[in-house]
Design an enzyme around this catalytic site. Structure first.
Site, PDB file in Angstrom:
ATOM      1  N   CYS A 120      -7.069  -1.082   7.439  1.00  0.00           N
ATOM      2  CA  CYS A 120      -5.992  -1.754   6.698  1.00  0.00           C
ATOM      3  C   CYS A 120      -5.124  -2.593   7.636  1.00  0.00           C
ATOM      4  O   CYS A 120      -4.836  -2.180   8.759  1.00  0.00           O
ATOM      5  CB  CYS A 120      -5.125  -0.725   5.976  1.00  0.00           C
ATOM      6  SG  CYS A 120      -3.749  -1.478   5.081  1.00  0.00           S
ATOM      7  N   ASP A 162     -11.972  -1.560   3.200  1.00  0.00           N
ATOM      8  CA  ASP A 162     -10.769  -2.154   3.781  1.00  0.00           C
ATOM      9  C   ASP A 162      -9.924  -2.806   2.728  1.00  0.00           C
ATOM     10  O   ASP A 162     -10.358  -3.148   1.639  1.00  0.00           O
ATOM     11  CB  ASP A 162     -11.026  -3.027   5.008  1.00  0.00           C
ATOM     12  CG  ASP A 162     -11.806  -4.281   4.731  1.00  0.00           C
ATOM     13  OD1 ASP A 162     -12.012  -4.590   3.549  1.00  0.00           O
ATOM     14  OD2 ASP A 162     -12.198  -4.936   5.704  1.00  0.00           O
ATOM     15  N   TRP A 195      -6.263  -5.250   2.143  1.00  0.00           N
ATOM     16  CA  TRP A 195      -5.250  -6.216   2.600  1.00  0.00           C
ATOM     17  C   TRP A 195      -5.194  -6.367   4.109  1.00  0.00           C
ATOM     18  O   TRP A 195      -4.844  -5.457   4.811  1.00  0.00           O
ATOM     19  CB  TRP A 195      -3.871  -5.825   2.034  1.00  0.00           C
ATOM     20  CG  TRP A 195      -2.742  -6.273   2.882  1.00  0.00           C
ATOM     21  CD1 TRP A 195      -2.296  -7.550   3.036  1.00  0.00           C
ATOM     22  CD2 TRP A 195      -1.897  -5.472   3.703  1.00  0.00           C
ATOM     23  NE1 TRP A 195      -1.239  -7.590   3.899  1.00  0.00           N
ATOM     24  CE2 TRP A 195      -0.970  -6.328   4.324  1.00  0.00           C
ATOM     25  CE3 TRP A 195      -1.842  -4.110   3.995  1.00  0.00           C
ATOM     26  CZ2 TRP A 195       0.009  -5.877   5.213  1.00  0.00           C
ATOM     27  CZ3 TRP A 195      -0.888  -3.652   4.862  1.00  0.00           C
ATOM     28  CH2 TRP A 195       0.031  -4.534   5.464  1.00  0.00           C
ATOM     29  N   SER A 219       0.868  -1.173   0.000  1.00  0.00           N
ATOM     30  CA  SER A 219       0.000   0.000   0.000  1.00  0.00           C
ATOM     31  C   SER A 219       0.905   1.223   0.000  1.00  0.00           C
ATOM     32  O   SER A 219       1.749   1.357   0.885  1.00  0.00           O
ATOM     33  CB  SER A 219      -0.856   0.030   1.267  1.00  0.00           C
ATOM     34  OG  SER A 219      -1.740  -1.046   1.269  1.00  0.00           O
TER      35      SER A 219
HETATM   36  P1  FAD Z   1       6.753 -14.310   1.344  1.00  0.00           P
HETATM   37  O1  FAD Z   1       8.051 -14.947   1.031  1.00  0.00           O
HETATM   38  O2  FAD Z   1       5.870 -13.970   0.236  1.00  0.00           O
HETATM   39  O3  FAD Z   1       6.047 -15.007   2.493  1.00  0.00           O
HETATM   40  C1  FAD Z   1       4.789 -14.518   2.938  1.00  0.00           C
HETATM   41  C2  FAD Z   1       4.065 -15.566   3.770  1.00  0.00           C
HETATM   42  O4  FAD Z   1       3.769 -16.708   2.979  1.00  0.00           O
HETATM   43  C3  FAD Z   1       4.858 -16.106   4.941  1.00  0.00           C
HETATM   44  O5  FAD Z   1       4.738 -15.294   6.075  1.00  0.00           O
HETATM   45  C4  FAD Z   1       4.216 -17.451   5.122  1.00  0.00           C
HETATM   46  O6  FAD Z   1       3.029 -17.329   5.847  1.00  0.00           O
HETATM   47  C5  FAD Z   1       3.892 -17.877   3.727  1.00  0.00           C
HETATM   48  N1  FAD Z   1       4.984 -18.704   3.184  1.00  0.00           N
HETATM   49  C6  FAD Z   1       5.955 -18.323   2.324  1.00  0.00           C
HETATM   50  N2  FAD Z   1       6.784 -19.358   2.052  1.00  0.00           N
HETATM   51  C7  FAD Z   1       6.336 -20.399   2.764  1.00  0.00           C
HETATM   52  C8  FAD Z   1       6.755 -21.757   2.911  1.00  0.00           C
HETATM   53  N3  FAD Z   1       7.819 -22.253   2.262  1.00  0.00           N
HETATM   54  N4  FAD Z   1       6.031 -22.561   3.698  1.00  0.00           N
HETATM   55  C9  FAD Z   1       4.945 -22.095   4.339  1.00  0.00           C
HETATM   56  N5  FAD Z   1       4.514 -20.839   4.259  1.00  0.00           N
HETATM   57  C10 FAD Z   1       5.189 -19.998   3.482  1.00  0.00           C
HETATM   58  N6  FAD Z   1       2.920  -5.563   3.522  1.00  0.00           N
HETATM   59  C11 FAD Z   1       3.528  -4.555   4.198  1.00  0.00           C
HETATM   60  O7  FAD Z   1       4.453  -4.794   4.979  1.00  0.00           O
HETATM   61  N7  FAD Z   1       3.136  -3.242   4.024  1.00  0.00           N
HETATM   62  C12 FAD Z   1       2.135  -2.908   3.179  1.00  0.00           C
HETATM   63  O8  FAD Z   1       1.827  -1.727   3.046  1.00  0.00           O
HETATM   64  C13 FAD Z   1       1.482  -3.953   2.453  1.00  0.00           C
HETATM   65  N8  FAD Z   1       0.462  -3.667   1.608  1.00  0.00           N
HETATM   66  C14 FAD Z   1      -0.137  -4.683   0.913  1.00  0.00           C
HETATM   67  C15 FAD Z   1      -1.167  -4.359   0.013  1.00  0.00           C
HETATM   68  C16 FAD Z   1      -1.791  -5.366  -0.716  1.00  0.00           C
HETATM   69  C17 FAD Z   1      -2.885  -5.009  -1.689  1.00  0.00           C
HETATM   70  C18 FAD Z   1      -1.386  -6.716  -0.530  1.00  0.00           C
HETATM   71  C19 FAD Z   1      -2.049  -7.820  -1.296  1.00  0.00           C
HETATM   72  C20 FAD Z   1      -0.378  -7.025   0.366  1.00  0.00           C
HETATM   73  C21 FAD Z   1       0.268  -6.026   1.087  1.00  0.00           C
HETATM   74  N9  FAD Z   1       1.319  -6.323   1.962  1.00  0.00           N
HETATM   75  C22 FAD Z   1       1.922  -5.300   2.655  1.00  0.00           C
HETATM   76  C23 FAD Z   1       1.865  -7.699   2.084  1.00  0.00           C
HETATM   77  C24 FAD Z   1       3.022  -7.857   1.085  1.00  0.00           C
HETATM   78  O9  FAD Z   1       2.518  -7.869  -0.235  1.00  0.00           O
HETATM   79  C25 FAD Z   1       3.824  -9.163   1.247  1.00  0.00           C
HETATM   80  O10 FAD Z   1       2.939 -10.237   1.280  1.00  0.00           O
HETATM   81  C26 FAD Z   1       4.662  -9.213   2.476  1.00  0.00           C
HETATM   82  O11 FAD Z   1       5.572  -8.125   2.496  1.00  0.00           O
HETATM   83  C27 FAD Z   1       5.470 -10.514   2.549  1.00  0.00           C
HETATM   84  O12 FAD Z   1       6.246 -10.663   1.403  1.00  0.00           O
HETATM   85  P2  FAD Z   1       7.573 -11.522   1.399  1.00  0.00           P
HETATM   86  O13 FAD Z   1       7.947 -11.772  -0.003  1.00  0.00           O
HETATM   87  O14 FAD Z   1       8.603 -10.913   2.286  1.00  0.00           O
HETATM   88  O15 FAD Z   1       7.127 -12.871   2.077  1.00  0.00           O
END
Ligand code: FAD
Length: 689
Positions: free
Chosen positions: A643, A687, A689, A450
């Site tokens: 949010c 609302d 995410w 966001s």
């Molecule tokens: P990922 O690697 O994608 O992991 C995310 C989750 O997936 C993990 O915590 C776990 O639960 C699961 N997962 C991943 N791998 C495994 C595995 N091997 N086994 C089991 N479970 C697993 N985030 C923010 O911090 N700030 C924001 O403003 C924000 N806004 C968003 C707006 C929208 C519209 C959406 C859809 C999401 C938003 N998010 C926000 C969330 C963000 O997009 C990411 O999902 C978040 O930062 C995690 O990404 P990542 O790649 O670090 O984690």
């Protein structure tokens, strides 16, 4: 389904025969590469393509189309898996199709010896995914018009459908429900149940597996299909390109498309074409050592990208080096990681999900979700390629037993390479055709954030507020780490010259393919959203944004500050913010004080620190304490925004709001709930995410 050794030998022979065939003669032209995938130049590939699905089916000799409406890749992934299974188990001539790429006014001409699948994700507030918008509008339109004018219009259509949703959102699986209803109304015949997978309960994969077996049974019966011993057939051929090295200019080393390879990248920037944006500045928002939250300002001034306050930015991550190494190592590909390969679909309707020629390293680092959860079905499929009988038996067991799989794999968040390491006890899995990974692992997805800045204040700079995903799990030495947020953390550490060049031993290729991202850049695009301030700034707003849920609220409040500076009259602005402790994770504390100076009494920050008092206090408790004022503001048509953490907080806030309305207005709860529902449908309650 298992393969015996003979099958394997035969399969290997076919596979290597194919490779040999394709590489024979080494007639590789430099300018025109017959094995460069269509994705390399998506626009020209699109030009000559038919949008007529019936024509396409006939042309390709298909009797089963699997359409997907996908936002994050899961629905697309399920569609591919269904296509493969339909082919290998039942001999169906399947093809996967993106809903966006076809027209639907001739759905009524699909003969009844064919079947159409719809795998449909529901996005956000019950909306279709971007690629399904046109289809959804067409099929749910009261006055839907088909070419033939049959009665009932879709009396010949056999369909199968599965939805991907999240029960923490109000419009749970509304896409599949509404499409199913519309198709029924048009006289189409559904085969099996309209399946529903629930991401909110974390049971998506199991819901899918449980739904598909009876569906296949019903389909086999209806279409008179005979189940056969499933044999793995690769969808892609991987051709090693001896004449090319990773230095050759036509080799993709992670560049997302041809323009990026040629160095001529230009807009429009979108989900197929990211902008490589400089990070203007980045800093830490928390004051504790063991948790990180990043603020980043991304400079889009060199692009034609624009945004509005409340939109989302998509970040294109790369996988951490250690996980790339692990993956290469367990497959015995380490030595070959920089070998150049062309990947070609062995069947005309399959798409190579990344541009080629490329290297194994680039595929794994830039294009595959190698860290993501593994599917039980995928493990069962890989059993046939295990290095020994023991590993094969274990993979079969993991594939077959839901509880065992949960306990051994899901609980520890193991990714595919970690599973193979453990099950193979260190042996290398050299028998698995690489095609199986391209088919079985989702393509690396951009992550959405966001936008936390105001476009009125800084139209060419986008702020991100992201908490770094890091969880200590049982049975693992190292914590589980999210892909995109740790990549961003590494960029922040590098930008600020921090002593540890990579977070927690995870090293990312921060300078990107051919050092094109050097100087602290990150690939991004913008996604427009409906999360918007009222067009009249004098309307009051109530913002509920605990944790990183504060991100879009920061954008809203900065926008209002700017509006006041521009001489506009701004309405009452309440911000409910929650975190653990005022001394640890109280983000943007100083900014709220500055906002107060400009907005005066029209701005109030209401905090809930969950770990400071004897009892845990959350934003929903604070909301309740302000019942009278909240009700008055709502009566003045205040907009209400929520949010962050949809699972618990957002749901409780919804409940508390109904209670407030019921108590304050002296009306039954059911009536108050109705009012909240209406607020949602009129966008007065939003609302995200
Ligand atoms: P990922 O690697 O994608 O992991 C995310 C989750 O997936 C993990 O915590 C776990 O639960 C699961 N997962 C991943 N791998 C495994 C595995 N091997 N086994 C089991 N479970 C697993 N985030 C923010 O911090 N700030 C924001 O403003 C924000 N806004 C968003 C707006 C929208 C519209 C959406 C859809 C999401 C938003 N998010 C926000 C969330 C963000 O997009 C990411 O999902 C978040 O930062 C995690 O990404 P990542 O790649 O670090 O984690």
């Amino acid at each position: 389904a298992e393969l015996d050794t003979l099958d394997l030998v035969v399969l290997a022979a076919i596979l290597f025969g194919t490779v040999a065939y394709f590489t024979k003669g080494k007639l590789w032209g430099v300018t025109k590469d017959p094995y460069a995938s269509s994705l390399a130049n998506a626009s020209s590939a699109k030009a000559g393509k038919t949008r007529n699905i019936v024509e396409k089916m006939e042309e390709q000799g298909k009797n089963c189309i699997i359409f997907y409406g996908s936002q994050t890749g899961t629905a697309e992934d399920y569609a591919s898996r269904l296509a493969k299974e339909g082919k290998s188990r039942f001999g169906l001539e399947t093809m996967v199709a993106d809903l966006e790429e076809y027209d639907f006014d001739n759905l009524d001409t699909i003969p009844d010896d064919k079947v159409v699948f719809f795998v449909l994700a529901t996005y956000g507030e019950g909306e279709p995914t971007d690629n399904a918008v046109d289809f959804y509008e067409f099929i749910t339109n009261e006055d839907v018009n088909f070419t033939e004018g049959n009665e009932p219009a879709l009396g010949n259509l056999n369909y199968v459908t599965f939805g991907l949703g999240n029960n923490t959102y109000e419009h749970y699986n509304s896409m599949v429900r509404n499409v199913d209803k519309a198709l029924q109304k048009l006289g189409a015949h559904r085969i099996g149940d309209a399946g529903e997978g629930d991401d909110g309960a974390g049971t998506m994969e199991e819901d899918f597996l449980a739904w598909k077996e009876p569906m296949w049974k019903a389909l086999a019966e209806r279409m008179g299909l005979e189940e056969r011993e499933a044999v793995y057939e690769p969808v892609f051929s991987i051709v090693e390109r001896e004449g090319l090295t990773k230095e050759s200019p036509e080799v993709y080393l992670g560049e997302p498309n041809k323009m990026h390879l040629d160095g001529t990248a230009k807009g429009p920037f979108n989900a197929h074409n990211p902008y490589i944006a400089p990070i203007a500045q980045s800093y830490e928002l928390f004051s504790v050592k063991d948790r990180n939250c990043l603020h980043m300002d991304i400079d889009i001034s060199g692009s034609n990208l624009n945004y509005q306050t409340g939109d989302h930015i998509a970040v294109w991550p790369t996988n951490p080096g250690e996980e790339v190494d692990r993956f290469m190592n367990v497959l015995g590909l380490s030595e070959k990681r920089h070998t150049v390969v062309s990947v070609k679909a062995l069947e005309p309707t399959a798409k190579v999900p990344f541009p080629t020629p490329t290297t194994y390293d680039a595929i794994v680092r830039y294009h595959m979700e190698i860290c993501a959860p593994v599917s039980r079905q995928f493990l069962a499929q890989l059993a046939a390629f295990a290095p020994d009988a023991e590993a094969r038996a274990e993979m079969t067991k993991l594939g077959a037993e839901k509880d065992y799989f949960y306990e051994k794999i899901s609980l520890h968040h193991l990714n595919i390479a970690r599973v193979l390491e453990i099950v193979g006890k260190g042996q290398k899995w050299t028998n698995i055709p690489f095609s199986a990974f391209i088919e079985g692992i989702t393509k690396l997805q951009p992550r959405y954030y966001s936008i936390s800045s105001s476009s009125l204040e800084q139209p060419k700079k986008i702020s991100i507020t992201a908490v770094v995903e890091s969880t200590q799990l049982p049975g693992r030495d190292d914590p589980f780490r999210g892909v995109a947020t740790n990549y961003l953390l590494a960029l922040k550490q590098k930008q600020n010259g921090e002593p540890e060049p990579c977070p927690f031993g995870l090293s990312y290729e921060l300078t990107g393919p051919r050092n094109k991202y050097d100087g602290i850049h990150v690939p991004v695009h913008v996604r427009h959203s409906n999360f918007k301030l009222p067009s009249d700034p004098s309307k009051p707003i109530i913002c509920i944004g605990p944790g990183t849920g504060v991100a879009p609220m920061r954008g809203f409040i900065r926008e209002r500050v700017q509006q006041v500076k521009n001489g506009e009259k701004v309405g009452k602005t309440l911000l409910f913010f929650g975190c653990r402790k005022s001394t640890e994770d109280f983000m943007y504390k100083n900014e709220w004080e500055e906002a107060k100076e400009i907005l005066g009494d029209n701005f109030e920050l209401i905090t809930a620190f969950s770990r400071e008092g004897p009892k845990k206090v959350y934003v929903q408790h604070r909301l309740k304490e302000r019942a009278e004022e909240i009700n008055q503001l709502l009566e003045q048509k205040a907009y209400f925004y929520v949010c962050g953490d949809a699972a618990n907080m957002a749901r409780e806030v919804n409940t508390v709001l109904s209670q407030i309305i019921s108590e304050q207005r002296g009306i039954p709860e059911a009536k108050a709930e109705e009012i909240v529902k209406n607020m949602r449908s009129s966008n007065q309650y939003q609302d995200v995410w």
